[in-house]
Design an enzyme around this catalytic site. Structure first.
Site, PDB file in Angstrom:
ATOM      1  N   CYS A 116       0.811  -1.226   0.000  1.00 50.28           N
ATOM      2  CA  CYS A 116       0.000   0.000   0.000  1.00 50.28           C
ATOM      3  C   CYS A 116       0.845   1.277   0.000  1.00 50.28           C
ATOM      4  CB  CYS A 116      -0.963   0.005   1.175  1.00 50.28           C
ATOM      5  SG  CYS A 116      -2.226  -1.256   1.007  1.00 50.28           S
ATOM      6  N   HIS A 256      -3.275   7.439   2.426  1.00 50.16           N
ATOM      7  CA  HIS A 256      -3.638   6.134   1.873  1.00 50.16           C
ATOM      8  C   HIS A 256      -4.994   5.751   2.454  1.00 50.16           C
ATOM      9  CE1 HIS A 256      -3.779   2.013   0.789  1.00 50.16           C
ATOM     10  NE2 HIS A 256      -3.568   1.573   2.008  1.00 50.16           N
ATOM     11  N   ASN A 286     -10.035   0.122  -0.381  1.00 52.01           N
ATOM     12  CA  ASN A 286      -8.569   0.201  -0.409  1.00 52.01           C
ATOM     13  C   ASN A 286      -8.083  -0.400  -1.732  1.00 52.01           C
ATOM     14  OD1 ASN A 286      -5.827  -0.114  -0.118  1.00 52.01           O
ATOM     15  ND2 ASN A 286      -5.916  -0.958   1.941  1.00 52.01           N
TER      16      ASN A 286
HETATM   17  N1  COA Z   1     -18.519  -8.333   9.206  1.00 55.26           N
HETATM   18  C1  COA Z   1     -18.936  -8.609  10.431  1.00 55.26           C
HETATM   19  N2  COA Z   1     -18.118  -8.998  11.433  1.00 55.26           N
HETATM   20  C2  COA Z   1     -16.817  -9.085  11.137  1.00 55.26           C
HETATM   21  C3  COA Z   1     -16.309  -8.805   9.869  1.00 55.26           C
HETATM   22  C4  COA Z   1     -17.219  -8.422   8.886  1.00 55.26           C
HETATM   23  N3  COA Z   1     -16.835  -8.125   7.623  1.00 55.26           N
HETATM   24  N4  COA Z   1     -14.973  -8.970   9.878  1.00 55.26           N
HETATM   25  C5  COA Z   1     -14.643  -9.348  11.126  1.00 55.26           C
HETATM   26  N5  COA Z   1     -15.768  -9.428  11.890  1.00 55.26           N
HETATM   27  C6  COA Z   1     -15.864  -9.790  13.286  1.00 55.26           C
HETATM   28  C7  COA Z   1     -14.721 -10.657  13.735  1.00 55.26           C
HETATM   29  O1  COA Z   1     -14.947 -11.998  13.400  1.00 55.26           O
HETATM   30  C8  COA Z   1     -14.732 -10.408  15.217  1.00 55.26           C
HETATM   31  O2  COA Z   1     -15.736 -11.189  15.793  1.00 55.26           O
HETATM   32  P1  COA Z   1     -15.485 -11.909  17.204  1.00 55.26           P
HETATM   33  O3  COA Z   1     -15.227 -10.789  18.166  1.00 55.26           O
HETATM   34  O4  COA Z   1     -16.756 -12.637  17.412  1.00 55.26           O
HETATM   35  O5  COA Z   1     -14.286 -12.779  16.993  1.00 55.26           O
HETATM   36  C9  COA Z   1     -15.149  -8.960  15.334  1.00 55.26           C
HETATM   37  O6  COA Z   1     -15.784  -8.634  14.088  1.00 55.26           O
HETATM   38  C10 COA Z   1     -14.003  -8.000  15.559  1.00 55.26           C
HETATM   39  O7  COA Z   1     -12.931  -8.350  14.658  1.00 55.26           O
HETATM   40  P2  COA Z   1     -11.632  -7.518  14.582  1.00 55.26           P
HETATM   41  O8  COA Z   1     -10.745  -8.135  13.541  1.00 55.26           O
HETATM   42  O9  COA Z   1     -11.076  -7.301  15.944  1.00 55.26           O
HETATM   43  O10 COA Z   1     -12.228  -6.150  14.039  1.00 55.26           O
HETATM   44  P3  COA Z   1     -11.517  -4.770  13.885  1.00 55.26           P
HETATM   45  O11 COA Z   1     -12.240  -3.746  14.638  1.00 55.26           O
HETATM   46  O12 COA Z   1     -10.033  -4.882  14.082  1.00 55.26           O
HETATM   47  O13 COA Z   1     -11.769  -4.469  12.325  1.00 55.26           O
HETATM   48  C11 COA Z   1     -10.521  -4.505  10.300  1.00 55.26           C
HETATM   49  C12 COA Z   1     -11.238  -5.323  11.351  1.00 55.26           C
HETATM   50  C13 COA Z   1      -9.904  -5.464   9.297  1.00 55.26           C
HETATM   51  C14 COA Z   1     -11.535  -3.608   9.615  1.00 55.26           C
HETATM   52  C15 COA Z   1      -9.433  -3.643  10.995  1.00 55.26           C
HETATM   53  O14 COA Z   1      -8.654  -4.463  11.828  1.00 55.26           O
HETATM   54  C16 COA Z   1      -8.549  -2.944  10.058  1.00 55.26           C
HETATM   55  O15 COA Z   1      -8.960  -2.073   9.313  1.00 55.26           O
HETATM   56  N6  COA Z   1      -7.250  -3.291  10.066  1.00 55.26           N
HETATM   57  C17 COA Z   1      -6.275  -2.654   9.194  1.00 55.26           C
HETATM   58  C18 COA Z   1      -6.422  -3.242   7.837  1.00 55.26           C
HETATM   59  C19 COA Z   1      -5.705  -2.449   6.833  1.00 55.26           C
HETATM   60  O16 COA Z   1      -5.739  -1.247   6.840  1.00 55.26           O
HETATM   61  N7  COA Z   1      -5.069  -3.169   5.920  1.00 55.26           N
HETATM   62  C20 COA Z   1      -4.388  -2.604   4.845  1.00 55.26           C
HETATM   63  C21 COA Z   1      -3.043  -2.191   5.268  1.00 55.26           C
HETATM   64  S1  COA Z   1      -2.536  -0.873   4.331  1.00 55.26           S
END
Ligand code: COA
Length: 332
Positions: A116, A256, A286
């Protein structure tokens, strides 16, 4: 060091027609529009459909539009750098396919991969070729067909990514405008949190890798989030501090587009209000190397000569960095 500065003299973007909405994703995986919107800020993303359609399709459209709007003859291009994590093929470089399609017969072309952060790495790399005085027209493309490496049974990743990209033209100009300062960083120990397990030389494609679904983005979302939120904000703050820039001096943060919450944290750290933050994650998701040129393209008509922009990115690798750019032209 010469007295020449690399300036962006044009920008153009491209996203494919097909729009994958959060509503449609609700029918594919166990998720909701409300969850996706509140956790990421994304409402929809564009997807490149059809046989034999690779990232070059996006790059070609972006570069064609760029040449047209800047009145540039393709044969005058010296170099095309394409930042991408999803090249059409392992080789040859996607930049070569773009160069051939647009008629850049006199250019040398290569790809650059920094996930990214690819576009900011490529922008700084391209600017060096200008600042030495050796080259006059460098095209920097950032494009990705993320849908080609996304597992649409994995709700934690398929909601985030989309396809698209853009291109800028870099030309030499006066020291008063252009790329004023930058910092780029890498930390390979972050690879464990965000990578693709198979398809490279370590683990070439096999029946087993396909059955194990190893040709898709593997991401530990919360670990990536923590690194991204700290490093993107730190990078932006560092470039501002060492150039004595405050939030008041900044016309726009160009972040980004990974996650709206990461963008908000960076803006807070820089002390800039949300009216100064380029945002289009709701439309495109993204797009990896594509996010920053797509922001510049969407906001081009609002930019004025002399505007201070802070570009900031974070990505797999880990890679991150920030650029202070003085915009070089008024809307045409
Ligand atoms: N819909 C509903 N629930 C979802 C889900 C979705 N699409 N994706 C994950 N969940 C659930 C998980 O299973 C978890 O459930 P649990 O508590 O029962 O296990 C819960 O939501 C929380 O998951 P978590 O991974 O802790 O969520 P989060 O708040 O961290 O959000 C992302 C997830 C991926 C959106 C977030 O971590 C993020 O944006 N990370 C950075 C990613 C990024 O920017 N990547 C590119 C790098 S440049």
């Amino acid at each position: 060091m010469t007295n020449i500065r690399a300036q962006i003299t044009g920008v153009h973007g491209y996203v494919p027609d097909y729009v994958l909405t959060n509503k449609e994703l609700e029918t594919i995986v166990d998720t909701t529009d409300e969850w996706i919107t509140s956790r990421t800020g994304i409402k929809q993303r564009h997807i490149l459909k059809g046989e034999n359609q690779g990232t070059s399709v996006i790059g070609i459209e972006a570069v064609k539009g760029l040449l047209e709007k800047t009145n540039t003859n393709a044969e005058d291009i010296d170099l095309i750098i394409c930042a991408t994590t999803t090249p059409d093929m392992t080789f040859p470089a996607t930049a070569n396919l773009i160069g051939d399609a647009v008629g850049a017969k006199n250019a040398f072309n290569y790809d650059l991969q920094a996930a990214c952060s690819g576009f900011i790495y490529a922008l700084i790399t391209g600017s060096q070729f200008i600042e030495t005085g050796k080259y006059k027209k460098v095209v920097v493309v950032g494009a990705d067909k993320m849908s080609s490496i996304i597992d649409y049974t994995d709700r934690t990743t398929c909601i985030i990514f989309g396809d698209g990209g853009g291109a800028v033209l870099l030309e030499p100009g006066s020291p008063d405008f252009g790329i004023m300062d930058s910092m780029l960083k890498s930390d390979g120990s972050g690879a464990q949190h965000l990578h693709m397990k198979a398809g490279g030389s370590r683990k070439p494609a096999s029946l087993e890798t396909i059955q194990n679904r190893e040709h898709f983005v593997y991401q530990e979302g919360s670990a990536v989030f923590k690194f991204a939120v700290t490093n993107m904000a730190d990078a932006a703050a560092e470039v501002m501090q060492r150039n004595n820039l405050t939030g008041d001096d900044i016309a726009y943060l160009v972040p980004h587009q990974a996650n709206k919450r990461i963008i908000d944290a960076t803006a807070r750290r820089m002390d800039v209000g949300e009216e100064k933050v380029m945002l289009n994650i709701h439309k495109y998701g993204n797009t990896t190397s594509g996010t920053i040129p797509l922001c510049l393209w969407d906001y081009e008509s609002q930019l004025r000569k002399g505007d201070n922009l802070i570009i900031a990115a974070f990505g797999g690798g880990f890679t991150w960095g920030s650029i202070w750019l003085k915009w070089a032209y008024d809307p045409k």
